[in-house]
Design a protein around this motif. Structure first.
Motif, PDB file in Angstrom:
ATOM      1  N   MET A   1       9.824   0.083  -5.874  1.00  0.00           N
ATOM      2  CA  MET A   1       8.937   0.670  -4.747  1.00  0.00           C
ATOM      3  C   MET A   1       7.511   0.202  -5.454  1.00  0.00           C
ATOM      4  O   MET A   1       7.242   0.677  -6.425  1.00  0.00           O
ATOM      5  CB  MET A   1       9.226   1.753  -4.318  1.00  0.00           C
ATOM      6  N   THR A   2       6.432  -0.308  -5.164  1.00  0.00           N
ATOM      7  CA  THR A   2       5.464  -0.398  -4.449  1.00  0.00           C
ATOM      8  C   THR A   2       4.110   0.601  -4.841  1.00  0.00           C
ATOM      9  O   THR A   2       5.134   1.790  -4.516  1.00  0.00           O
ATOM     10  CB  THR A   2       4.737  -2.021  -3.894  1.00  0.00           C
ATOM     11  N   ALA A   3       3.261   0.795  -5.266  1.00  0.00           N
ATOM     12  CA  ALA A   3       2.271   1.655  -5.097  1.00  0.00           C
ATOM     13  C   ALA A   3       1.916   2.620  -3.543  1.00  0.00           C
ATOM     14  O   ALA A   3       1.752   1.242  -3.494  1.00  0.00           O
ATOM     15  CB  ALA A   3       1.275   2.236  -6.807  1.00  0.00           C
ATOM     16  N   LEU A   4       1.984   3.592  -4.062  1.00  0.00           N
ATOM     17  CA  LEU A   4       0.997   3.654  -2.648  1.00  0.00           C
ATOM     18  C   LEU A   4      -0.240   3.774  -3.104  1.00  0.00           C
ATOM     19  O   LEU A   4      -1.014   2.735  -2.511  1.00  0.00           O
ATOM     20  CB  LEU A   4       1.109   5.443  -2.179  1.00  0.00           C
ATOM     21  N   PHE A   5      -0.858   4.110  -3.636  1.00  0.00           N
ATOM     22  CA  PHE A   5      -2.649   3.493  -4.170  1.00  0.00           C
ATOM     23  C   PHE A   5      -2.733   3.634  -5.514  1.00  0.00           C
ATOM     24  O   PHE A   5      -2.111   3.707  -6.554  1.00  0.00           O
ATOM     25  CB  PHE A   5      -3.200   4.982  -4.424  1.00  0.00           C
ATOM     26  N   ASP A   6      -3.064   2.112  -5.921  1.00  0.00           N
ATOM     27  CA  ASP A   6      -3.480   1.852  -7.008  1.00  0.00           C
ATOM     28  C   ASP A   6      -5.388   1.310  -6.798  1.00  0.00           C
ATOM     29  O   ASP A   6      -5.819   0.335  -5.986  1.00  0.00           O
ATOM     30  CB  ASP A   6      -2.947   0.501  -7.100  1.00  0.00           C
ATOM     31  N   LEU A   7      -5.999   1.988  -8.026  1.00  0.00           N
ATOM     32  CA  LEU A   7      -7.392   1.901  -7.537  1.00  0.00           C
ATOM     33  C   LEU A   7      -8.213   1.037  -9.411  1.00  0.00           C
ATOM     34  O   LEU A   7      -7.414   0.838 -10.220  1.00  0.00           O
ATOM     35  CB  LEU A   7      -8.278   2.869  -7.902  1.00  0.00           C
ATOM     36  N   HIS A   8      -8.672   0.203  -9.253  1.00  0.00           N
ATOM     37  CA  HIS A   8      -9.146  -0.216 -10.654  1.00  0.00           C
ATOM     38  C   HIS A   8     -10.492  -0.109 -10.163  1.00  0.00           C
ATOM     39  O   HIS A   8     -11.575  -1.351  -9.836  1.00  0.00           O
ATOM     40  CB  HIS A   8      -9.065  -2.249 -10.681  1.00  0.00           C
ATOM     41  N   ASP A   9     -10.618   0.050 -11.513  1.00  0.00           N
ATOM     42  CA  ASP A   9     -12.121   0.138 -12.077  1.00  0.00           C
ATOM     43  C   ASP A   9     -13.258   0.797 -11.004  1.00  0.00           C
ATOM     44  O   ASP A   9     -14.644  -0.303 -10.919  1.00  0.00           O
ATOM     45  CB  ASP A   9     -12.540  -1.101 -13.154  1.00  0.00           C
ATOM     46  N   THR A  26      -2.605   5.005 -10.234  1.00  0.00           N
ATOM     47  CA  THR A  26      -1.727   5.097  -9.632  1.00  0.00           C
ATOM     48  C   THR A  26      -1.581   6.354  -9.123  1.00  0.00           C
ATOM     49  O   THR A  26      -0.746   6.970 -10.348  1.00  0.00           O
ATOM     50  CB  THR A  26      -0.984   4.444 -10.221  1.00  0.00           C
ATOM     51  N   LEU A  27      -1.051   6.273  -7.993  1.00  0.00           N
ATOM     52  CA  LEU A  27      -0.087   7.509  -7.276  1.00  0.00           C
ATOM     53  C   LEU A  27       1.479   5.980  -6.602  1.00  0.00           C
ATOM     54  O   LEU A  27       1.168   5.500  -6.244  1.00  0.00           O
ATOM     55  CB  LEU A  27      -0.683   8.020  -6.269  1.00  0.00           C
ATOM     56  N   ALA A  28       2.636   6.289  -7.113  1.00  0.00           N
ATOM     57  CA  ALA A  28       3.920   6.059  -7.181  1.00  0.00           C
ATOM     58  C   ALA A  28       4.666   6.643  -5.560  1.00  0.00           C
ATOM     59  O   ALA A  28       3.940   7.817  -6.048  1.00  0.00           O
ATOM     60  CB  ALA A  28       4.981   6.318  -8.206  1.00  0.00           C
ATOM     61  N   PRO A  29       5.097   7.093  -5.022  1.00  0.00           N
ATOM     62  CA  PRO A  29       6.179   6.719  -4.121  1.00  0.00           C
ATOM     63  C   PRO A  29       6.460   8.724  -4.243  1.00  0.00           C
ATOM     64  O   PRO A  29       7.445   8.059  -5.721  1.00  0.00           O
ATOM     65  CB  PRO A  29       6.584   5.773  -3.521  1.00  0.00           C
ATOM     66  N   GLY A  30       6.479   9.636  -4.048  1.00  0.00           N
ATOM     67  CA  GLY A  30       7.126  11.364  -4.008  1.00  0.00           C
ATOM     68  C   GLY A  30       6.478  11.479  -5.095  1.00  0.00           C
ATOM     69  O   GLY A  30       6.853  12.634  -5.960  1.00  0.00           O
ATOM     70  N   GLU A  31       5.186  10.886  -6.123  1.00  0.00           N
ATOM     71  CA  GLU A  31       4.922  11.407  -6.943  1.00  0.00           C
ATOM     72  C   GLU A  31       4.039  12.421  -7.038  1.00  0.00           C
ATOM     73  O   GLU A  31       3.151  12.347  -6.437  1.00  0.00           O
ATOM     74  CB  GLU A  31       3.582  10.423  -8.057  1.00  0.00           C
ATOM     75  N   ALA A  58     -17.946  -0.857  -6.981  1.00  0.00           N
ATOM     76  CA  ALA A  58     -17.364  -2.033  -7.274  1.00  0.00           C
ATOM     77  C   ALA A  58     -16.759  -1.627  -7.753  1.00  0.00           C
ATOM     78  O   ALA A  58     -15.913  -0.177  -7.605  1.00  0.00           O
ATOM     79  CB  ALA A  58     -18.211  -1.957  -9.124  1.00  0.00           C
ATOM     80  N   GLY A  59     -15.250  -1.964  -7.973  1.00  0.00           N
ATOM     81  CA  GLY A  59     -13.426  -1.854  -8.242  1.00  0.00           C
ATOM     82  C   GLY A  59     -13.450  -2.367  -6.916  1.00  0.00           C
ATOM     83  O   GLY A  59     -13.459  -2.845  -6.136  1.00  0.00           O
ATOM     84  N   ARG A  60     -11.953  -2.056  -6.969  1.00  0.00           N
ATOM     85  CA  ARG A  60     -10.859  -2.799  -6.381  1.00  0.00           C
ATOM     86  C   ARG A  60      -9.694  -0.969  -5.759  1.00  0.00           C
ATOM     87  O   ARG A  60      -8.887  -0.798  -6.914  1.00  0.00           O
ATOM     88  CB  ARG A  60      -9.388  -3.565  -6.428  1.00  0.00           C
ATOM     89  N   ILE A  61      -9.346  -1.190  -4.301  1.00  0.00           N
ATOM     90  CA  ILE A  61      -8.465  -0.398  -4.263  1.00  0.00           C
ATOM     91  C   ILE A  61      -7.667  -0.536  -3.083  1.00  0.00           C
ATOM     92  O   ILE A  61      -7.887  -1.073  -2.157  1.00  0.00           O
ATOM     93  CB  ILE A  61      -9.400   0.916  -2.892  1.00  0.00           C
ATOM     94  N   VAL A  62      -6.791  -0.586  -3.766  1.00  0.00           N
ATOM     95  CA  VAL A  62      -5.714  -0.897  -3.025  1.00  0.00           C
ATOM     96  C   VAL A  62      -4.225   0.146  -2.602  1.00  0.00           C
ATOM     97  O   VAL A  62      -4.370   0.534  -3.105  1.00  0.00           O
ATOM     98  CB  VAL A  62      -3.787  -2.185  -4.609  1.00  0.00           C
ATOM     99  N   ALA A  63      -4.405   0.057  -1.334  1.00  0.00           N
ATOM    100  CA  ALA A  63      -3.816   1.668  -0.751  1.00  0.00           C
ATOM    101  C   ALA A  63      -2.521   0.580   0.113  1.00  0.00           C
ATOM    102  O   ALA A  63      -2.897   0.417   0.760  1.00  0.00           O
ATOM    103  CB  ALA A  63      -4.369   2.485   0.150  1.00  0.00           C
ATOM    104  N   PHE A  64      -1.255   1.564  -0.056  1.00  0.00           N
ATOM    105  CA  PHE A  64       0.071   1.003   0.862  1.00  0.00           C
ATOM    106  C   PHE A  64      -0.254  -0.573   1.244  1.00  0.00           C
ATOM    107  O   PHE A  64       0.208  -0.797   1.958  1.00  0.00           O
ATOM    108  CB  PHE A  64      -0.015   1.854   1.964  1.00  0.00           C
ATOM    109  N   GLY A  65      -0.042  -1.469   0.047  1.00  0.00           N
ATOM    110  CA  GLY A  65       0.549  -3.100  -0.579  1.00  0.00           C
ATOM    111  C   GLY A  65      -0.948  -3.547  -0.044  1.00  0.00           C
ATOM    112  O   GLY A  65      -0.383  -4.833  -0.340  1.00  0.00           O
TER     113      GLY A  65
END
Lengths: 246, 254
Positions: A1-9, A26-31, A58-65
């Protein structure tokens, strides 16, 4: 399963001062993740950044895919990640408890009757049903905290962002909060200085220092120490006093 | 508008004017506004406009600030400038399709627009950047009732606090996926928000009052300040008198 949150720099400045210089997370589901660091380290800023209340330079925020940039992107993030603010007084604004808890579900597009039912069910689940008709600003500190949590949980979030949730709570309310959170099974980022609280809930810890995140360890030592007890004067208080104390 | 101009301490310090006794600045602003509303000739008013803009820039108001603050004023004026030529009766000046613009209406609209702009510029020039605390003290020394002075001082202190509280609360609404829409839900939410800010403000006021009484407050502030009327103020008053007399006499002669 993909991470809920994924932050890069991710870089965030507040009032011209850089607070987060290069945060990756990175925050995984249920973590359940403990976020620790000194006063002013930027823990609250990081939580605010996750739901787009702060804009990174600056940087990248990926949330819920999906990558999130604009206010519209973050609207969906806020619907799926519940933010519990440090001061419940900032969060409670409706005249009554039931209205305040129904506010989130209404924002999700539920019909008023359905939102009310969801709010009532949430209060019931937290054992707060008796508070429903109460006026929000006359609640006690502990009640305010639990009601503001109900307001967030009523949105059925997949992740919870908790900013010092045990602040100013007495032991009864704190134990109640631990019990509720432990039974939820959703992912959490927990900002707290309360080590016992973190130990009971968090699976992993990260330390925010000088604008960056580093892994941290959360473990238990045996210390020999004394501490202060406060209880009533009735003889049945369940422990033995030192002879010197008498 | 009063907040835009009077509490404009975000303009930053104005070294030349800050040397003066703030009372001079207040009296000067008052005198200048009285002169501006007295002058009847639009020509004289129009001639004064670039002069006042130059004075504002020369005394350290940034051009960007000037533009931004005047824009607020033009917003208020827009309605008047549009409506007056259409509604004041009198001989026709020109017509746009079915609409006729009357001569006296246009004259009046122009005069009002000029006066309001001049007055706004003057107040911004003379009082802009004056710290609210100094303003309050100066008002007290000019004999303004102490209750009003307290209001000015407290407003200056608490406007920022209320604004911060409003911002924090709006953030918490957004965090629970709130978006402003044209809906009953939005209206109710904003109404609750305003209501809550009022309740908070009242409760804060009660706490502040209690804390002040605990420090033996009995309804009077001892205002501590070091401003006094000096030679710089006399020079300033003289120059201003000349500056104000010129348009006043010109207006009388035309």
């Amino acid at each position: 399963m993909t991470a809920l949150f994924d932050l890069h720099d991710v870089v965030v400045a507040r009032a011209g001062r850089p607070v987060l210089t290069a945060v990756s997370l990175t925050l995984a589901p249920g973590e359940r993740l403990a976020l620790v660091g000194g006063n002013g380290a930027g823990k609250t800023t990081l939580l605010r950044t996750l739901v787009g209340l702060e804009t990174p330079s600056a940087g990248r925020i990926v949330a819920f895919g999906r990558e999130r940039r604009t206010e519209a992107d973050f609207h969906e993030v806020r619907a799926r990640a519940g933010f519990l603010f440090q001061d419940p007084d900032d969060q409670l604004f409706s005249p009554t408890v039931i209205e305040d808890v129904a506010f989130g579900p209404l924002n999700l597009g539920l019909e008023p009757a359905a939102a009310r039912a969801r709010a009532m069910a949430t209060l019931d689940r937290l054992g707060l049903a008796h508070l429903a008709p109460r006026v929000t600003h006359r609640l006690s500190g502990g009640e305010k905290r639990l009601v503001s949590l109900a307001g967030v949980l009523a949105m059925e979030p997949q992740a919870l962002l908790l900013d010092e949730p045990t602040n100013a709570l007495d032991e009864t309310h704190r134990d109640r909060l631990i019990e509720i959170l432990a039974g939820l099974g959703v992912a959490m980022v927990i900002v707290s200085h309360d080590r016992l609280f973190l130990e009971k809930l968090a699976g992993r810890a990260v330390l925010l220092k000088d604008g960056r995140l580093a892994p941290a360890s959360l473990h238990r030592h045996v210390h020999v120490h004394d501490h202060v007890h406060i209880h009533g004067l009735d003889p049945d208080h369940g422990h033995v006093h030192d002879a010197a104390e008498r | 508008m009063s907040e835009t101009f009077l509490c404009a301490s975000d303009l930053g310090p104005r070294p030349r004017l800050d040397r003066l006794d703030p009372r001079s600045r207040i009296v000067a602003a008052l005198a200048a506004v009285v002169v501006i509303v007295t002058i009847r000739s639009s020509l004289v008013l129009a001639a004064a406009l670039p002069l006042v803009v130059l004075l504002a820039l020369a005394t350290g108001v940034a051009a960007a600030d000037l533009g931004r603050r005047l824009l607020h004023v033009e917003g208020f004026l827009l309605v008047l400038v549009v409506l007056l030529p259409l509604t004041v009766p009198g001989p026709e000046w020109t017509s746009l399709g079915p609409l006729t613009l009357s001569r006296p209406g246009v004259d009046r609209a122009v005069a009002i627009a000029l006066r309001v702009n001049l007055a706004a510029l003057t107040i911004l020039t003379l009082l802009g950047g004056l710290e609210p605390v100094r303003l309050g003290h100066a008002l007290a020394r000019l004999g303004v009732p102490v209750k009003l002075v307290h209001l000015v001082l407290f407003a200056a202190r608490f406007v920022t606090l209320v604004r911060e509280a409003a911002r924090r609360r709006l953030d918490t609404l957004r965090a629970r996926a709130f978006r402003r829409r044209t809906s009953l839900h939005t209206l109710r939410t904003l109404a609750h928000l305003v209501g809550r800010l009022l309740v908070d403000a009242v409760e804060r006021a009660e706490r502040v009052d209690e804390a002040m009484r605990c420090r033996a407050f009995a309804g009077r502030f001892a205002l501590i300040d070091t401003d006094h009327y000096g030679p710089a103020d006399r020079r300033f008053a003289g120059a201003l008198a000349v500056l104000l007399l010129v348009p006043l006499v010109t207006d009388l002669l035309t």
